[in-house]
Design a protein around this motif. Structure first.
Motif, PDB file in Angstrom:
ATOM      1  N   PHE A 151       4.455  -4.316 -11.484  1.00 33.37           N
ATOM      2  CA  PHE A 151       4.035  -3.408 -12.541  1.00 33.37           C
ATOM      3  C   PHE A 151       2.599  -2.934 -12.321  1.00 33.37           C
ATOM      4  CE2 PHE A 151       1.921  -2.654 -16.590  1.00 33.37           C
ATOM      5  CZ  PHE A 151       2.666  -1.585 -17.058  1.00 33.37           C
ATOM      6  N   ILE A 152       1.689  -3.872 -12.039  1.00 37.74           N
ATOM      7  CA  ILE A 152       0.273  -3.512 -11.864  1.00 37.74           C
ATOM      8  C   ILE A 152       0.085  -2.643 -10.625  1.00 37.74           C
ATOM      9  CG2 ILE A 152      -2.034  -4.427 -11.380  1.00 37.74           C
ATOM     10  CD1 ILE A 152      -1.245  -6.828 -13.207  1.00 37.74           C
ATOM     11  N   PHE A 153       0.611  -3.084  -9.476  1.00 41.69           N
ATOM     12  CA  PHE A 153       0.422  -2.337  -8.229  1.00 41.69           C
ATOM     13  C   PHE A 153       1.177  -1.019  -8.239  1.00 41.69           C
ATOM     14  CE2 PHE A 153      -1.556  -5.845  -6.338  1.00 41.69           C
ATOM     15  CZ  PHE A 153      -1.937  -5.551  -5.043  1.00 41.69           C
ATOM     16  N   HIS A 154       2.458  -1.120  -8.501  1.00 38.19           N
ATOM     17  CA  HIS A 154       3.333   0.021  -8.293  1.00 38.19           C
ATOM     18  C   HIS A 154       3.304   1.013  -9.452  1.00 38.19           C
ATOM     19  CE1 HIS A 154       7.240   2.115  -8.076  1.00 38.19           C
ATOM     20  NE2 HIS A 154       6.962   2.135  -6.789  1.00 38.19           N
ATOM     21  N   ASP A 155       3.600   0.556 -10.626  1.00 42.68           N
ATOM     22  CA  ASP A 155       3.722   1.473 -11.760  1.00 42.68           C
ATOM     23  C   ASP A 155       2.375   1.955 -12.278  1.00 42.68           C
ATOM     24  OD1 ASP A 155       6.450   1.305 -11.597  1.00 42.68           O
ATOM     25  OD2 ASP A 155       6.638  -0.198 -13.166  1.00 42.68           O
ATOM     26  N   ARG A 192      -1.819   1.869  -1.337  1.00 46.48           N
ATOM     27  CA  ARG A 192      -1.578   3.166  -1.986  1.00 46.48           C
ATOM     28  C   ARG A 192      -1.214   4.226  -0.939  1.00 46.48           C
ATOM     29  NH1 ARG A 192      -6.074   5.397  -5.759  1.00 46.48           N
ATOM     30  NH2 ARG A 192      -4.912   4.445  -7.454  1.00 46.48           N
ATOM     31  N   ARG A 193      -1.955   4.262   0.181  1.00 50.28           N
ATOM     32  CA  ARG A 193      -1.654   5.224   1.248  1.00 50.28           C
ATOM     33  C   ARG A 193      -0.230   5.035   1.770  1.00 50.28           C
ATOM     34  NH1 ARG A 193      -6.449   3.352   3.569  1.00 50.28           N
ATOM     35  NH2 ARG A 193      -8.161   4.566   2.764  1.00 50.28           N
ATOM     36  N   ALA A 194       0.143   3.795   2.028  1.00 53.60           N
ATOM     37  CA  ALA A 194       1.477   3.512   2.559  1.00 53.60           C
ATOM     38  C   ALA A 194       2.556   3.966   1.585  1.00 53.60           C
ATOM     39  CB  ALA A 194       1.615   2.015   2.862  1.00 53.60           C
ATOM     40  N   HIS A 195       2.347   3.715   0.309  1.00 51.01           N
ATOM     41  CA  HIS A 195       3.352   4.097  -0.673  1.00 51.01           C
ATOM     42  C   HIS A 195       3.433   5.616  -0.815  1.00 51.01           C
ATOM     43  CE1 HIS A 195       6.199   2.634  -3.632  1.00 51.01           C
ATOM     44  NE2 HIS A 195       5.883   3.699  -4.349  1.00 51.01           N
ATOM     45  N   SER A 249       8.796  11.955   1.386  1.00 52.51           N
ATOM     46  CA  SER A 249      10.154  12.478   1.447  1.00 52.51           C
ATOM     47  C   SER A 249      10.814  12.348   0.080  1.00 52.51           C
ATOM     48  CB  SER A 249      10.974  11.698   2.481  1.00 52.51           C
ATOM     49  OG  SER A 249      12.321  12.096   2.418  1.00 52.51           O
ATOM     50  N   MET A 250      11.471  13.405  -0.332  1.00 46.47           N
ATOM     51  CA  MET A 250      12.225  13.390  -1.586  1.00 46.47           C
ATOM     52  C   MET A 250      13.692  13.069  -1.305  1.00 46.47           C
ATOM     53  SD  MET A 250       9.982  14.078  -3.851  1.00 46.47           S
ATOM     54  CE  MET A 250      10.370  15.014  -5.297  1.00 46.47           C
ATOM     55  N   GLY A 274       7.714  -1.861   1.660  1.00 47.15           N
ATOM     56  CA  GLY A 274       7.166  -3.026   0.977  1.00 47.15           C
ATOM     57  C   GLY A 274       6.275  -2.675  -0.205  1.00 47.15           C
ATOM     58  N   LEU A 275       5.975  -3.698  -0.979  1.00 45.01           N
ATOM     59  CA  LEU A 275       5.062  -3.538  -2.117  1.00 45.01           C
ATOM     60  C   LEU A 275       3.686  -4.078  -1.770  1.00 45.01           C
ATOM     61  CD1 LEU A 275       4.471  -2.944  -5.131  1.00 45.01           C
ATOM     62  CD2 LEU A 275       5.248  -5.267  -5.606  1.00 45.01           C
TER      63      LEU A 275
END
Length: 148
Positions: free
Chosen positions: A91-95, A116-119, A125-126, A135-136
């Motif tokens: 939740f903290i990292f991703h959302d 953040r860059r990796a994500h 891509s959509m 990964g997270l």
């Protein structure tokens, strides 16, 4: 001594959840479950998305394991707690930090910026494929270079 064992179970569960999450993200979410996960790769139309069902499933599993192991508490409780801790980290990292479901916090931390860059590359891509960086908490070293 038991507290150390419990901490190790939680830490092991965190590591296992990162590996398991990477696997299911790559092979299920970007595979047969794309019809659900694609809502995460599309522009938002509200606060929730169909993809959130996966978080609810993991929360249910966590609560169920903690319920099963509540009397001692035994290893099931601590595995459930580890899944819960992973959920909070997610939740903290991703959302919050990556997708800004709330006003994001600013940072100069190289690790957080690399994640953040990796994500962001993952979301370039959509479509179901091609994609990379599933990964997270872990990402390729190239996203942590100072020249980025």
């Amino acid at each position: 001594m038991q507290i150390l064992i419990n901490i190790m179970i939680i830490m092991g569960t965190l590591a296992a959840m990162e590996a398991f999450s990477w696997f299911i993200h790559k092979y299920l979410f970007h595979g047969p479950l794309w019809f659900i996960h694609r809502t995460h790769h599309q522009p938002k139309s509200g606060w929730f998305e169909l993809n959130d069902i996966f978080s609810f499933l993991f929360a249910f599993l966590s609560i169920y394991l903690m319920w099963l192991g509540r009397s001692e508490p035994d290893y099931r409780f601590w595995i459930g707690a580890g899944i819960s801790v992973y959920g909070v980290i997610y939740f903290i990292f991703h959302d919050w930090f990556i997708h800004n479901r709330f006003k994001s916090f600013k940072t100069n931390n190289p690790y957080l910026l690399g994640i953040r860059r990796a994500h962001k590359i993952h979301h370039k891509s959509m479509h179901k494929l091609p994609s990379e960086e599933y990964g997270l908490l872990l990402a390729s070293k190239k996203y942590f270079r100072k020249d980025k």
